[in-house]
Write an enzyme that holds these catalytic residues in place. Structure first.
Site, PDB file in Angstrom:
ATOM      1  N   GLU A  56      -6.581 -22.193 -47.843  1.00 33.50           N
ATOM      2  CA  GLU A  56      -5.296 -22.135 -48.522  1.00 33.50           C
ATOM      3  C   GLU A  56      -4.237 -22.098 -47.416  1.00 33.50           C
ATOM      4  O   GLU A  56      -4.317 -21.253 -46.521  1.00 33.50           O
ATOM      5  CB  GLU A  56      -5.224 -20.861 -49.378  1.00 33.50           C
ATOM      6  N   LYS A  84      -5.243 -12.198 -44.569  1.00 36.63           N
ATOM      7  CA  LYS A  84      -4.057 -12.966 -44.191  1.00 36.63           C
ATOM      8  C   LYS A  84      -2.783 -12.181 -44.458  1.00 36.63           C
ATOM      9  O   LYS A  84      -1.826 -12.283 -43.700  1.00 36.63           O
ATOM     10  CB  LYS A  84      -4.032 -14.301 -44.927  1.00 36.63           C
ATOM     11  N   ARG A 113     -19.141 -12.986 -45.648  1.00 35.62           N
ATOM     12  CA  ARG A 113     -18.022 -13.294 -44.768  1.00 35.62           C
ATOM     13  C   ARG A 113     -18.175 -12.557 -43.453  1.00 35.62           C
ATOM     14  O   ARG A 113     -18.896 -11.565 -43.352  1.00 35.62           O
ATOM     15  CB  ARG A 113     -16.690 -12.970 -45.430  1.00 35.62           C
TER      16      ARG A 113
HETATM   17  P1  ATP Z   1      -7.388 -14.217 -47.577  1.00 36.17           P
HETATM   18  O1  ATP Z   1      -8.170 -13.631 -48.715  1.00 36.17           O
HETATM   19  O2  ATP Z   1      -7.143 -13.288 -46.454  1.00 36.17           O
HETATM   20  O3  ATP Z   1      -6.181 -14.980 -48.017  1.00 36.17           O
HETATM   21  P2  ATP Z   1      -9.161 -16.398 -47.800  1.00 36.17           P
HETATM   22  O4  ATP Z   1     -10.591 -16.116 -47.635  1.00 36.17           O
HETATM   23  O5  ATP Z   1      -8.678 -16.508 -49.180  1.00 36.17           O
HETATM   24  O6  ATP Z   1      -8.363 -15.329 -46.972  1.00 36.17           O
HETATM   25  P3  ATP Z   1      -8.904 -19.198 -47.461  1.00 36.17           P
HETATM   26  O7  ATP Z   1      -7.870 -19.965 -46.758  1.00 36.17           O
HETATM   27  O8  ATP Z   1      -8.999 -19.331 -48.937  1.00 36.17           O
HETATM   28  O9  ATP Z   1      -8.714 -17.684 -47.035  1.00 36.17           O
HETATM   29  O10 ATP Z   1     -10.308 -19.488 -46.811  1.00 36.17           O
HETATM   30  C1  ATP Z   1     -10.797 -20.770 -46.559  1.00 36.17           C
HETATM   31  C2  ATP Z   1     -12.271 -20.709 -46.424  1.00 36.17           C
HETATM   32  O11 ATP Z   1     -12.651 -19.844 -45.378  1.00 36.17           O
HETATM   33  C3  ATP Z   1     -12.916 -20.173 -47.692  1.00 36.17           C
HETATM   34  O12 ATP Z   1     -14.039 -20.977 -48.005  1.00 36.17           O
HETATM   35  C4  ATP Z   1     -13.320 -18.791 -47.325  1.00 36.17           C
HETATM   36  O13 ATP Z   1     -14.464 -18.400 -48.036  1.00 36.17           O
HETATM   37  C5  ATP Z   1     -13.582 -18.899 -45.826  1.00 36.17           C
HETATM   38  N1  ATP Z   1     -13.360 -17.618 -45.180  1.00 36.17           N
HETATM   39  C6  ATP Z   1     -12.230 -16.887 -45.176  1.00 36.17           C
HETATM   40  N2  ATP Z   1     -12.406 -15.731 -44.520  1.00 36.17           N
HETATM   41  C7  ATP Z   1     -13.674 -15.727 -44.074  1.00 36.17           C
HETATM   42  C8  ATP Z   1     -14.475 -14.804 -43.323  1.00 36.17           C
HETATM   43  N3  ATP Z   1     -13.980 -13.645 -42.897  1.00 36.17           N
HETATM   44  N4  ATP Z   1     -15.749 -15.145 -43.044  1.00 36.17           N
HETATM   45  C9  ATP Z   1     -16.240 -16.320 -43.461  1.00 36.17           C
HETATM   46  N5  ATP Z   1     -15.558 -17.223 -44.170  1.00 36.17           N
HETATM   47  C10 ATP Z   1     -14.288 -16.940 -44.485  1.00 36.17           C
HETATM   48 MG    MG Z   2      -8.832 -17.912 -50.674  1.00 30.88          MG
END
Ligand code: ATP
Ligand code: MG
Length: 564
Positions: free
Chosen positions: A39, A275, A265
């Site tokens: 995102e 984020k 994760r």
């Molecule tokens: P936040 O919840 O902090 O906004 P997010 O996980 O929603 O972070 P995205 O941009 O949606 O962030 O993530 C893109 C991809 O990266 C998704 O497939 C997510 O599952 C993966 N991802 C995000 N954080 C992690 C992590 N700590 N370990 C492994 N994969 C991750």
């Molecule tokens: Mg997300």
């Protein structure tokens, strides 16, 4: 390679096992097509790197494509700046997406049409419960929910209202479109989930074309389907959403059915990865920006001096599992250290200088000594090290009243200057406040090249030094962990209270070896006995700036556990 051969050759992880089985069964014609779906509401962090390595890595391994898809369904928090940054980070990590970049927003029209189709089939409805009422009607983990009073609207009425929502004729928060599933489902995600909400915010890509925006669950699986994704890999918190992911694919009758697979994760200690928290650190200026070398962002780690290879190696080593765990920062640092040890040229640098005058060395003379650029790699060549009357040593390497067993310099004592001579400290000069400002020493010209002449006691201590006249003045930034507790979000006080006040220490008056002249941005070096460093972007003609990438040893462990 056949699935069987692969089984024999590669350890693999549970996702390999799933894919191998799918291929053996001819599912999706044996194809593997993954995607990385960030995102664009912030910069990528090391957790994303894990997901990138996994998705792009699996595609590479099985010879399939991996899409980059921006999951841009929240116009208020998303920015073009983030889109550009994410693209750059992925490329820097060494991956390339297949074909054109995809955007969830490209599917807004298609999703809208599928929503209309669901309305016509009587499996989606416009609901006017307030957010509070919606929560109340949803029930709890132990109690079923109640049907919304708007649940039985006719398709005709739903269509008209939904079109009004789209046209901007309804206020935000007044109506939503919901899927008609089951308000008593044991999985709360299936209790008539929201598909669309009204948002009158302009979108970075679609401008003001839309007044309704699709929810994540509704958008994600269908986007996967439109793109022909075979294995849709996401983190564990989406496990309970999988039934909904499958329900939407079924309800819309889309021909292609991707499969959602969840993995744990990455969590790292001494940092935060949400984020929202990272944005707060940047906006409230607790750090100097997204690329601050203390941030767990890719761009921060890059500036810190971590190589893409080290980050990929780290992701590989921690593996892919279904069990949540927390990886230590020490693990990441040791991978970085190993990587840098291989490739970094060596140099000497004095961060906290004390001037040493070699009283028996001729004024103005420069003796050219030399050393290997890398102790284990002769092929990297040699560097010249000028020895002069005035030199600097590090304040840490001198002690006026040393304890027993101290092998560095002290009054009347001897120490060897690395790659040079043994010196004896004859006199300590102090300023009015009693601070040591200069040491007068003599050198023994028979001790060059590591030699100890007959009859002389071997000197145990070896310290680094630089010529005071033949060196480069520079600024050295010593970075350390951003937080001083392993789990700042799980601690008693607000996480900001745990920011490590010593996470950045700037040494403005450092001196480095002349061999660093002309060092380029990002270039790595090991300052012998001090740590691994890289040249920072802030470097100018007048000011050479180094960042500490990582210490030579895991000093943190030592300080904070009292052991070893
Ligand atoms: P936040 O919840 O902090 O906004 P997010 O996980 O929603 O972070 P995205 O941009 O949606 O962030 O993530 C893109 C991809 O990266 C998704 O497939 C997510 O599952 C993966 N991802 C995000 N954080 C992690 C992590 N700590 N370990 C492994 N994969 C991750
Ligand atoms: Mg997300």
């Amino acid at each position: 390679m056949s699935a069987e051969e692969k089984e024999n050759n590669k350890p693999g992880h549970f996702i390999n096992t799933i894919i191998d089985k799918d291929r053996a069964n001819g599912k999706h014609g044996g194809k593997v097509h993954t995607r990385f779906p960030p995102e664009p509401n912030g910069y990528l962090h090391i957790g994303h790197a894990k997901s990138i390595c996994l998705n792009f890595g699996l595609a590479e391994e099985y010879g399939g494509p991996c899409n980059l898809r921006f999951d841009d369904t929240n116009p208020e928090t998303e920015k073009m700046e983030y889109i550009e940054a994410i693209k750059k980070d992925i490329k820097w990590l060494g991956f390339n997406w297949s074909g054109e970049i995809c955007y969830s927003s490209d599917y807004f029209q298609k999703l809208y049409e599928l929503a209309l189709q669901m309305i016509d089939e009587g499996i989606a409805y416009v609901c006017e419960l307030t957010p509070e009422q919606t929560r109340e009607y949803r029930g709890t983990l132990t109690e079923p929910g109640k049907n919304s009073p708007f649940r039985d609207r006719t398709p005709q009425e739903n269509r008209e209202l939904f079109e009004k929502m789209k046209a901007g004729e309804v206020e935000e928060g007044k109506m939503v479109l919901r899927a008609k599933i089951d308000m008593s489902a044991s999985n709360i995600n299936l209790r008539d989930p929201i598909m669309y909400r009204i948002k009158k915010a302009p979108h970075p890509r679609t401008g003001s074309a839309w007044n309704i925006y699709p929810m994540y669950d509704w958008t994600h699986g269908l986007s996967d389907s439109f793109e022909g994704i075979t294995h849709s890999i996401c983190t564990l918190e989406f496990q309970d959403h999988r039934p909904l992911y499958d329900w939407y694919l079924e309800a819309t009758h889309v021909p292609h059915r991707p499969q959602q697979i969840e993995f744990a994760r990455l969590n790292l200690d001494y940092t935060v990865m949400s984020k929202r928290k990272l944005i707060q650190l940047v906006e409230d200026k607790h750090v100097h920006g997204w690329d601050d070398p203390r941030m767990p962002t890719i761009i921060g780690m890059r500036r810190r001096g971590y190589s893409p290879k080290a980050i990929r190696e780290f992701c590989d080593r921690i593996g892919v599992t279904k069990k949540d765990s927390c990886i230590t920062m020490s693990t990441l640092e040791s991978v970085v250290r190993e990587d840098l040890d291989e490739t970094s040229p060596r140099a000497m640098a004095v961060l906290d200088p004390i001037k040493v005058t070699i009283t028996n060395f001729p004024e103005g003379e420069v003796e050219k000594l030399s050393a290997q650029i890398h102790p284990k790699k002769e092929e990297m060549g040699r560097r010249e090290i000028p020895f002069t009357k005035d030199i600097y040593i590090d304040r840490e390497d001198f002690m006026e009243n040393p304890p027993k067993g101290y092998f560095r310099l002290s009054p009347g004592g001897q120490v060897r200057l690395r790659y040079a001579y043994v010196i004896t400290c004859d006199e300590v000069i102090k300023d009015d406040q009693g601070h040591v400002v200069e040491l007068k020493c003599t050198y023994n010209s028979d001790t060059g090249g590591g030699k100890t002449p007959e009859g002389m006691k071997k000197v145990k201590g070896i310290i680094h030094w630089v010529s005071a006249t033949e060196s480069l003045k520079s600024e050295v930034r010593l970075y350390d962990r951003l937080f001083n507790v392993p789990n700042p979000l799980g601690a008693e006080k607000d996480y900001l209270e745990y920011i490590n006040p010593e996470s950045l220490i700037v040494k403005k008056n450092a001196y480095v070896e002349l061999s660093m002249h002309g060092a380029l941005m990002g270039e790595h070096v090991q300052f012998e006995r001090v740590g691994f460093f890289c040249v920072d972007y802030d470097t100018t003609e007048e000011n050479l700036v180094f960042n500490r990438t990582v210490t030579l040893k895991d000093a943190w462990l030592k300080q904070n556990s009292g052991k070893s």
